[in-house]
Design an enzyme around this catalytic site. Structure first.
Site, PDB file in Angstrom:
ATOM      1  N   GLU A  27       0.855  -1.198   0.000  1.00 29.44           N
ATOM      2  CA  GLU A  27       0.000   0.000   0.000  1.00 29.44           C
ATOM      3  C   GLU A  27       0.885   1.240   0.000  1.00 29.44           C
ATOM      4  O   GLU A  27       1.975   1.236   0.598  1.00 29.44           O
ATOM      5  CB  GLU A  27      -0.905  -0.001   1.251  1.00 29.44           C
ATOM      6  CG  GLU A  27      -1.752   1.270   1.352  1.00 29.44           C
ATOM      7  CD  GLU A  27      -2.905   1.194   2.353  1.00 29.44           C
ATOM      8  OE1 GLU A  27      -2.986   0.225   3.120  1.00 29.44           O
ATOM      9  OE2 GLU A  27      -3.730   2.138   2.341  1.00 29.44           O
ATOM     10  N   ASN A  72      -6.777   1.635   2.436  1.00 31.49           N
ATOM     11  CA  ASN A  72      -7.528   2.883   2.544  1.00 31.49           C
ATOM     12  C   ASN A  72      -7.032   3.919   1.541  1.00 31.49           C
ATOM     13  O   ASN A  72      -7.804   4.771   1.079  1.00 31.49           O
ATOM     14  CB  ASN A  72      -7.406   3.448   3.965  1.00 31.49           C
ATOM     15  CG  ASN A  72      -8.029   2.512   5.001  1.00 31.49           C
ATOM     16  OD1 ASN A  72      -8.782   1.606   4.668  1.00 31.49           O
ATOM     17  ND2 ASN A  72      -7.711   2.727   6.267  1.00 31.49           N
ATOM     18  N   GLU A 173     -12.550  -1.999   1.746  1.00 30.23           N
ATOM     19  CA  GLU A 173     -13.241  -1.767   3.036  1.00 30.23           C
ATOM     20  C   GLU A 173     -14.322  -0.689   2.918  1.00 30.23           C
ATOM     21  O   GLU A 173     -14.373   0.245   3.744  1.00 30.23           O
ATOM     22  CB  GLU A 173     -12.221  -1.408   4.124  1.00 30.23           C
ATOM     23  CG  GLU A 173     -11.285  -2.552   4.438  1.00 30.23           C
ATOM     24  CD  GLU A 173     -10.417  -2.351   5.696  1.00 30.23           C
ATOM     25  OE1 GLU A 173     -10.361  -1.232   6.226  1.00 30.23           O
ATOM     26  OE2 GLU A 173      -9.781  -3.334   6.108  1.00 30.23           O
ATOM     27  N   GLU A 292      -6.499  -9.005   3.433  1.00 29.04           N
ATOM     28  CA  GLU A 292      -5.671  -8.357   4.455  1.00 29.04           C
ATOM     29  C   GLU A 292      -5.782  -9.194   5.722  1.00 29.04           C
ATOM     30  O   GLU A 292      -6.873  -9.367   6.256  1.00 29.04           O
ATOM     31  CB  GLU A 292      -6.135  -6.928   4.759  1.00 29.04           C
ATOM     32  CG  GLU A 292      -5.800  -5.934   3.679  1.00 29.04           C
ATOM     33  CD  GLU A 292      -6.143  -4.498   4.063  1.00 29.04           C
ATOM     34  OE1 GLU A 292      -6.015  -4.141   5.249  1.00 29.04           O
ATOM     35  OE2 GLU A 292      -6.559  -3.752   3.167  1.00 29.04           O
ATOM     36  N   GLN A 349       1.264  -5.928   5.778  1.00 31.70           N
ATOM     37  CA  GLN A 349       1.643  -5.589   4.418  1.00 31.70           C
ATOM     38  C   GLN A 349       3.007  -6.229   4.142  1.00 31.70           C
ATOM     39  O   GLN A 349       3.403  -7.110   4.894  1.00 31.70           O
ATOM     40  CB  GLN A 349       1.665  -4.079   4.245  1.00 31.70           C
ATOM     41  CG  GLN A 349       0.301  -3.440   4.528  1.00 31.70           C
ATOM     42  CD  GLN A 349       0.232  -1.950   4.251  1.00 31.70           C
ATOM     43  OE1 GLN A 349       1.153  -1.315   3.760  1.00 31.70           O
ATOM     44  NE2 GLN A 349      -0.904  -1.342   4.617  1.00 31.70           N
TER      45      GLN A 349
HETATM   46  O1  AHR Z   1      -3.200  -2.431   6.229  1.00 35.16           O
HETATM   47  C1  AHR Z   1      -3.521  -1.236   6.883  1.00 35.16           C
HETATM   48  C2  AHR Z   1      -4.947  -0.793   6.649  1.00 35.16           C
HETATM   49  O2  AHR Z   1      -5.814  -1.709   7.270  1.00 35.16           O
HETATM   50  C3  AHR Z   1      -5.445  -0.763   5.214  1.00 35.16           C
HETATM   51  O3  AHR Z   1      -5.147   0.413   4.564  1.00 35.16           O
HETATM   52  C4  AHR Z   1      -6.921  -0.909   5.378  1.00 35.16           C
HETATM   53  O4  AHR Z   1      -7.523  -1.511   4.267  1.00 35.16           O
HETATM   54  C5  AHR Z   1      -7.081  -1.689   6.661  1.00 35.16           C
HETATM   55  O5  AHR Z   1      -7.993  -1.109   7.527  1.00 35.16           O
END
Ligand code: AHR
Length: 502
Positions: A27, A72, A173, A292, A349
């Site tokens: 991300e 996000n 999300e 995730e 991540q």
């Molecule tokens: O991985 C961190 C955040 O966690 C991501 O941006 C989001 O999709 C989730 O809430």
């Protein structure tokens, strides 16, 4: 010492493992991209600015698929900003993480880098501030060969061949009030359906993931999936679920049982998908994308609203312990056990941000503790999942009630006939004697045993001590009368590799 048993029988097949189960996630957040995978000027950087030392660790981790660019972040992202000459790209405010986005990495750089480290890209489109038009243009940019505005722009930007991106997330999300452009289930369902339709008109061969729930305790869980699938069932292939875990207070027993919650979450999502299938009289099955998951100490994060504007800030750089590695190993066991319906998983991540790989700007890159169970499961957990019918003692946890002390799954390598057993001993203090019944595969013997455990379950790796937590070899045991017995250390993740003896 506790004792438990299980059976390995190649006939008891659950499903083939989809290699995409071992995906990860990049991300534009914190230092995942900038000073993570990408750092021009670093001594190990390549001509494009990507760090060779990090790329090497990513290859070793073994993530055949990488989700990008959020998270996000994607819900306020204009993908066109990250294309074209780098010195002409706009600098933007990213509202998701209150960060300054330089756009020095975009779809072209990421896709080329991902393929270079042996991973296929999984692209998310912005259904927060944008919609049908931006999404269908991005599919055209990535996948159409040539002769149209967007495909020719890709060619002009240096990629004559299409990127052939197979997997696409319809937003991220969207059920979460924290999401930029958050929607009700009905609003999202309509937008996702129309976006899916347009994206498929550009490239009918793509696979699509609809947003499910951001976690198991979302107040809309269940009704969200039902509403979304009622509108999109025939247009999508997967529904997503996200799940993060952390230890609360001193309750380590509950934390070590986190996989029991993931197991129940997955079972509940399967039920919502199959309910939508019955109600809509559909024949195909919608599968699950756990795109995730990880351990994330959210209690330590002050919240995005309290951040100051910064470029590549240090955000949620959790340092993982032995206990965290054991939990990550057991979450993988759960994903494998559900391999018949869970086809996609993304460890969130990849670098620096709640990640298996850490870096210092201008400095080294190293493996966190969680790197090890992930890399070993990805390498040896390919083939067919076997049902192992464990018989285990149970213990009581504050959060999840009674849970088995043993968590285990086995994977058969269809080509060699080798079987790899992954097992966790959740007891913090007692060893677990595990009796493995191998009578159905008499040629197998223990070829290799490793475990992640330590006298100090809070031990971590760091730049100064990158090898403090690492898998330790344990003695293999001989097979006696078709059975083998191994002792799992307290609070441990274990891999037992069984191969045909000579
Ligand atoms: O991985 C961190 C955040 O966690 C991501 O941006 C989001 O999709 C989730 O809430």
């Amino acid at each position: 010492m506790h004792s438990a048993s299980l059976t390995i029988d190649p006939v008891l097949r659950v499903s083939a493992v989809d290699p995409r189960l071992y995906g990860s996630f990049v991300e534009h957040m914190g230092r995942c991209v900038y000073t993570g995978i990408f750092e021009p000027g670093h001594p190990a950087a390549d001509h494009d600015g990507f760090r060779g030392d990090v790329a090497e660790l990513v290859r070793e981790l073994g993530a055949p698929m990488l989700r990008y660019p959020g998270g996000n972040f994607v819900s306020n992202y204009e993908w066109e900003d990250g294309t074209g000459p780098r010195d002409e790209r706009p600098v933007r405010l990213d509202l998701a993480w209150r960060s300054i986005e330089s756009n020095q990495v975009g779809v072209d750089e990421f896709t080329r880098w991902a393929r270079g480290v042996g991973s296929e890209p999984m692209m998310a489109v912005n259904l927060g501030t944008r919609g049908v038009d931006a999404a269908r243009n991005l599919v055209e940019y990535c996948n159409h060969p040539s002769g149209t505005y967007w495909s020719d722009l890709r060619r002009k930007n240096g990629s004559a061949d299409p990127y052939d991106v197979r997997l696409w997330c319809l937003g991220n999300e969207m059920d979460g009030p924290w999401q930029i452009g958050h929607k009700t289930a009905g609003e999202y369902a309509r937008l996702a359906a129309e976006t899916a339709k347009a994206m498929r008109r550009v490239d009918p061969s793509i696979e699509l993931v609809a947003c499910g729930s951001s976690h198991h305790r979302m107040p809309t869980f269940g009704t969200w999936e039902a509403t979304v699938l009622a509108e999109t069932y025939d247009l999508v292939d997967y529904v997503s679920l996200h799940s993060y875990y952390e230890q609360r207070g001193d309750d380590r027993d509950s934390f070590l049982a986190a996989a029991v919650d993931l197991d129940r979450f997955i079972a509940d999502v399967i039920a919502t998908c199959d309910h939508a299938r019955s109600v809509g009289r559909h024949s195909k099955r919608v599968n699950l994308s756990v795109d995730e998951w990880n351990v994330w100490y959210q209690q330590r994060f002050a919240g995005e609203e309290n951040l100051g504007w910064a470029e590549a800030p240090r955000l949620i750089e959790d340092v993982y312990s032995v206990a965290d590695a054991v939990v990550v190993g057991s979450l993988l066991i759960t994903l494998l056990r559900h391999a018949d319906r869970v086809k996609i998983g993304c460890l969130a991540q990849l670098v620096n941000v709640i990640a298996p790989i850490m870096t210092e700007p201008g400095g080294p890159a190293w493996r966190q503790s969680i790197f090890h169970p992930f890399a070993l499961t990805s390498r040896h957990g390919r083939g067919t999942v076997l049902q192992v019918e464990p018989a285990s003692p149970v213990h009581e946890t504050r959060w999840l009630g009674e849970v088995p002390v043993l968590d285990a799954v086995a994977v058969l390598d269809d080509e060699s006939g080798a079987v790899t057993l992954f097992a966790v001993n959740r007891d913090q203090h007692e060893e677990l004697a595990l009796d493995i019944d191998l009578r159905a595969c008499p040629s197998l013997t223990v070829a290799r045993r490793v475990a992640v455990f330590d006298d100090d379950p809070d031990a971590v790796n760091s730049a100064a001590e990158p090898g403090r937590v690492t898998p330790r070899p344990l003695d293999g045991m001989g097979v006696d009368g078709g059975r083998v017995s191994v002792v799992l250390p307290p609070l441990s993740w274990n891999m037992v590799r069984l191969e045909a003896g000579t």
